[in-house]
Scaffold this motif. Structure first.
Motif, short mmCIF file in Angstrom:
data_model
loop_
_atom_site.label_atom_id
_atom_site.label_comp_id
_atom_site.label_asym_id
_atom_site.label_seq_id
_atom_site.Cartn_x
_atom_site.Cartn_y
_atom_site.Cartn_z
N LEU A 1 -22.87 -32.54 -21.64
CA LEU A 1 -22.20 -32.17 -20.39
C LEU A 1 -22.96 -31.09 -19.64
CD1 LEU A 1 -18.42 -31.89 -21.39
CD2 LEU A 1 -19.63 -33.88 -20.46
N ARG A 2 -22.77 -31.05 -18.35
CA ARG A 2 -23.20 -29.90 -17.56
C ARG A 2 -22.20 -28.77 -17.81
NH1 ARG A 2 -23.29 -34.54 -14.41
NH2 ARG A 2 -25.33 -35.16 -13.59
N VAL A 3 -22.62 -27.53 -17.57
CA VAL A 3 -21.73 -26.40 -17.81
C VAL A 3 -20.48 -26.50 -16.94
CG1 VAL A 3 -21.47 -23.90 -17.66
CG2 VAL A 3 -23.57 -24.86 -18.52
N SER A 4 -20.68 -26.88 -15.67
CA SER A 4 -19.53 -27.01 -14.77
C SER A 4 -18.53 -28.03 -15.30
CB SER A 4 -20.00 -27.41 -13.37
OG SER A 4 -20.72 -28.63 -13.41
N GLU A 5 -19.04 -29.09 -15.93
CA GLU A 5 -18.16 -30.11 -16.50
C GLU A 5 -17.45 -29.58 -17.74
OE1 GLU A 5 -20.85 -33.96 -15.06
OE2 GLU A 5 -21.09 -33.14 -17.08
N LEU A 6 -18.17 -28.79 -18.54
CA LEU A 6 -17.59 -28.24 -19.77
C LEU A 6 -16.42 -27.32 -19.47
CD1 LEU A 6 -18.04 -27.88 -22.94
CD2 LEU A 6 -19.16 -25.74 -22.29
N VAL A 7 -16.63 -26.37 -18.55
CA VAL A 7 -15.58 -25.39 -18.28
C VAL A 7 -14.44 -25.99 -17.47
CG1 VAL A 7 -17.17 -23.44 -18.46
CG2 VAL A 7 -16.76 -24.48 -16.22
N SER A 8 -14.66 -27.18 -16.89
CA SER A 8 -13.60 -27.85 -16.14
C SER A 8 -12.69 -28.69 -17.03
CB SER A 8 -14.22 -28.75 -15.06
OG SER A 8 -14.91 -27.99 -14.10
N LEU A 9 -13.05 -28.84 -18.30
CA LEU A 9 -12.25 -29.66 -19.20
C LEU A 9 -10.85 -29.05 -19.41
CD1 LEU A 9 -14.80 -30.52 -22.05
CD2 LEU A 9 -13.91 -32.09 -20.31
N ASP A 10 -9.85 -29.92 -19.38
CA ASP A 10 -8.50 -29.54 -19.75
C ASP A 10 -8.21 -30.07 -21.15
OD1 ASP A 10 -8.08 -28.30 -17.33
OD2 ASP A 10 -7.08 -30.03 -16.42
N VAL A 11 -7.15 -29.55 -21.77
CA VAL A 11 -6.79 -29.99 -23.11
C VAL A 11 -6.57 -31.50 -23.15
CG1 VAL A 11 -5.04 -29.82 -24.92
CG2 VAL A 11 -5.78 -27.76 -23.72
N GLU A 12 -5.98 -32.02 -22.11
CA GLU A 12 -5.66 -33.45 -22.08
C GLU A 12 -6.90 -34.34 -21.96
OE1 GLU A 12 -4.86 -34.02 -17.27
OE2 GLU A 12 -3.17 -33.95 -18.65
N HIS A 13 -8.05 -33.74 -21.62
CA HIS A 13 -9.28 -34.53 -21.48
C HIS A 13 -9.93 -34.85 -22.82
CE1 HIS A 13 -9.72 -32.73 -17.18
NE2 HIS A 13 -8.99 -33.83 -17.18
N ILE A 14 -9.52 -34.17 -23.87
CA ILE A 14 -10.08 -34.41 -25.21
C ILE A 14 -9.20 -35.40 -25.96
CG2 ILE A 14 -10.54 -33.37 -27.46
CD1 ILE A 14 -12.66 -32.60 -25.65
N ARG A 15 -9.78 -36.50 -26.38
CA ARG A 15 -9.05 -37.51 -27.17
C ARG A 15 -9.55 -37.43 -28.61
NH1 ARG A 15 -7.72 -41.05 -22.84
NH2 ARG A 15 -7.39 -39.64 -21.07
N LEU A 16 -8.95 -36.53 -29.37
CA LEU A 16 -9.42 -36.28 -30.72
C LEU A 16 -9.29 -37.52 -31.61
CD1 LEU A 16 -8.02 -32.68 -31.33
CD2 LEU A 16 -10.37 -33.34 -30.80
N ASP A 17 -8.24 -38.32 -31.38
CA ASP A 17 -8.03 -39.49 -32.22
C ASP A 17 -9.10 -40.54 -32.00
OD1 ASP A 17 -7.07 -39.75 -29.62
OD2 ASP A 17 -5.69 -41.37 -30.17
N MET A 18 -9.74 -40.51 -30.82
CA MET A 18 -10.78 -41.47 -30.48
C MET A 18 -12.19 -40.89 -30.59
SD MET A 18 -8.97 -43.06 -27.06
CE MET A 18 -10.37 -44.10 -26.71
N GLY A 19 -12.29 -39.54 -30.65
CA GLY A 19 -13.60 -38.91 -30.69
C GLY A 19 -14.31 -38.95 -29.36
N PHE A 20 -13.55 -38.99 -28.26
CA PHE A 20 -14.10 -39.04 -26.92
C PHE A 20 -13.52 -37.92 -26.07
CE2 PHE A 20 -15.41 -43.24 -28.09
CZ PHE A 20 -16.42 -43.60 -27.20
N LEU A 21 -14.20 -37.60 -24.98
CA LEU A 21 -13.63 -36.74 -23.96
C LEU A 21 -13.77 -37.43 -22.62
CD1 LEU A 21 -16.09 -35.26 -22.14
CD2 LEU A 21 -16.32 -33.92 -24.24
N LEU A 22 -12.86 -37.12 -21.71
CA LEU A 22 -12.90 -37.67 -20.35
C LEU A 22 -13.49 -36.61 -19.44
CD1 LEU A 22 -12.11 -39.92 -18.34
CD2 LEU A 22 -9.91 -38.76 -18.09
N CYS A 23 -14.60 -36.94 -18.80
CA CYS A 23 -15.31 -35.96 -17.96
C CYS A 23 -15.26 -36.38 -16.50
CB CYS A 23 -16.76 -35.85 -18.43
SG CYS A 23 -17.79 -34.83 -17.35
N LEU A 24 -14.94 -35.42 -15.64
CA LEU A 24 -15.00 -35.65 -14.20
C LEU A 24 -16.31 -35.07 -13.71
CD1 LEU A 24 -13.47 -36.72 -11.71
CD2 LEU A 24 -12.56 -34.42 -11.39
N GLY A 25 -17.27 -35.96 -13.39
CA GLY A 25 -18.61 -35.52 -13.02
C GLY A 25 -18.81 -35.34 -11.54
N THR A 26 -20.08 -35.28 -11.13
CA THR A 26 -20.42 -35.10 -9.72
C THR A 26 -19.95 -36.30 -8.91
OG1 THR A 26 -22.61 -36.05 -10.16
CG2 THR A 26 -22.42 -33.65 -10.22
#
Length: 302
Positions: free
Chosen positions: A147-172
Motif C-alpha cells: 500500500l501507499r502510506v496515504s492508503e494505509l492510514v486511510s484504512l478503517d477497521v471494517e476494511h480488514i477482512r481477517l477471516d479472508m486474509g484480505f483488506l479493501l483499499c480505496l486507491g487513487t
C-alpha cells in the motif's frame, strides 16, 4: 558583451514580472552564464550572431564532459526559456533554440531492500507496548500489501477482512481493490485489534480508523513517516514507505508472481508502472527459469 546585458535583463524579468523564486533565478544564472562563456570563446557576443548550431555544439560539449542527462536537460530548458525571451524582446530574428531536444531522463530502477533486512526492520517494535504492537501490525501490513502510506492510514477497521486474509483499499481516483495481507500480517493485525487498539481508542466507539495515534485519533501520514524513520535508524537501514512498496513488488516478481497480478495489487493503472520493477528482478527470473524449465538445460544447436 551584449549577451551579458540580455542575461541581466532576463533574470530581472524572471524575478520581477514572472515572480520566479530566487533559487530558480540562481539556477538560470548558472546555466546561462556557462553557455555565454562558451559562446564568448567562439567569438560570439551579440544576440543576432547566435545560431542553432552554436547551441547544439554547446550541448555536445556538455555530453563530452560527461555531464548527466538531468544536467543537460536542465540546461536545455534554461536555454529555451532565454531564447524565447530574446524573441519577445526582438533581440533575434528567430528562435535559435526551437529545435533543441532535451535528453530523456535516466530512469533508475526502484530501490529495494532484501527480505532478510526487512525481517530485521519488522522485528524492531517492542510489541509488549500498545504503540509497538500497533507499529508491528502497520509495518507487516505495508510490506505484505504494498500500500501507499496515504492508503494505509486511510484504512478503517471494517476494511480488514481477517477471516479472508484480505483488506479493501480505496486507491487513487476512488478505485477500490482487494489486496492480500498474508498470514503474518493477518496475525499481527488480529493481535493489535484484540489487545492494543481498544486501549488506544480509549473506549471511543466512534473512531473508525484502523491505526490510531497515542491520542486515540487516526494516525497521520507524517506520524507514520516518523515511526518508520525511527525503526529504520535503529536497524541501520535506509528505508522509506516507498522502499517497502518497491520491495513488496520486486520480491513477488522475483519469486515468479504474475506481473498483472502485481499490477492489480499495487493499484497501477498503466502496466508500464509495474514493468519498472523488471530490471531489478531479471537476474532472479533467469535463475528461476534455469532451475525449473524442462528445456533450460538443453544442449545448444551448432
Amino acid at each position: 558583451m551584449e549577451l551579458d546585458n540580455w542575461l541581466r535583463t532576463y533574470l530581472a524579468y524572471l524575478s520581477d514580472e514572472r515572480r520566479v523564486s530566487r533559487n530558480t533565478v540562481q539556477s538560470y544564472l548558472g546555466d546561462l552564464s556557462d553557455m555565454i562563456g562558451y559562446l564568448e570563446k567562439l567569438g560570439i557576443d551579440r544576440s543576432n550572431e547566435l545560431k542553432a548550431h552554436h547551441l547544439t555544439a554547446y550541448l555536445n560539449v556538455l555530453r563530452q564532459e560527461g555531464r548527466s542527462n538531468a544536467t543537460i536537460a536542465r540546461r536545455t530548458v534554461s536555454i529555451r526559456s532565454f531564447c524565447k525571451y530574446l524573441v519577445l524582446q526582438r533581440a533575434v530574428d528567430y528562435d535559435p533554440a526551437i529545435l533543441l531536444e532535451a535528453p530523456k531522463a535516466e530512469k533508475k530502477p526502484p530501490r529495494t531492500v532484501r527480505a532478510s533486512e526487512l525481517d530485521k526492520l519488522l522485528e524492531m517494535p517492542d510489541t509488549s507496548e500498545d504503540i509497538g504492537l500497533r507499529d508491528r501490525a502497520m509495518l507487516e501490513v505495508l510490506y505484505a500489501s504494498g500500500l501507499r502510506v496515504s492508503e494505509l492510514v486511510s484504512l478503517d477497521v471494517e476494511h480488514i477482512r481477517l477471516d479472508m486474509g484480505f483488506l479493501l483499499c480505496l486507491g487513487t481516483g476512488g478505485r477500490e481493490r482487494m489486496v492480500p495481507v498474508g498470514s503474518a500480517g493477518t496475525a499481527w493485525v488480529s493481535r493489535y485489534l484484540e489487545v492494543a487498539r481498544p486501549r488506544l481508542a480509549r473506549d471511543d466507539k466512534r473512531e473508525s480508523a484502523l491505526f490510531l495515534n497515542h491520542l486515540g485519533a487516526r494516525l497521520s501520514r507524517q506520524g507514520f513517516w516518523k515511526t518508520l524513520k525511527k525503526y529504520a535508524d535503529q536497524s541501520g537501514l535506509v528505508v522509506t514507505p516507498h522502499t517497502l512498496r518497491h520491495s513488496f513488488a520486486s520480491h513477488l516478481l522475483e519469486n515468479g508472481a504474475d506481473i498483472r497480478a502485481v499490477q492489480e495489487m499495487l493499484g497501477h493503472v498503466a502496466p508500464a508502472s509495474t514493468q519498472a520493477y523488471l530490471p531489478t528482478v531479471k537476474p532472479k527470473l533467469m535463475e528461476i527459469h534455469e532451475r525449473n524449465h524442462p528445456r533450460a538445460g538443453a544442449k545448444r544447436i551448432d
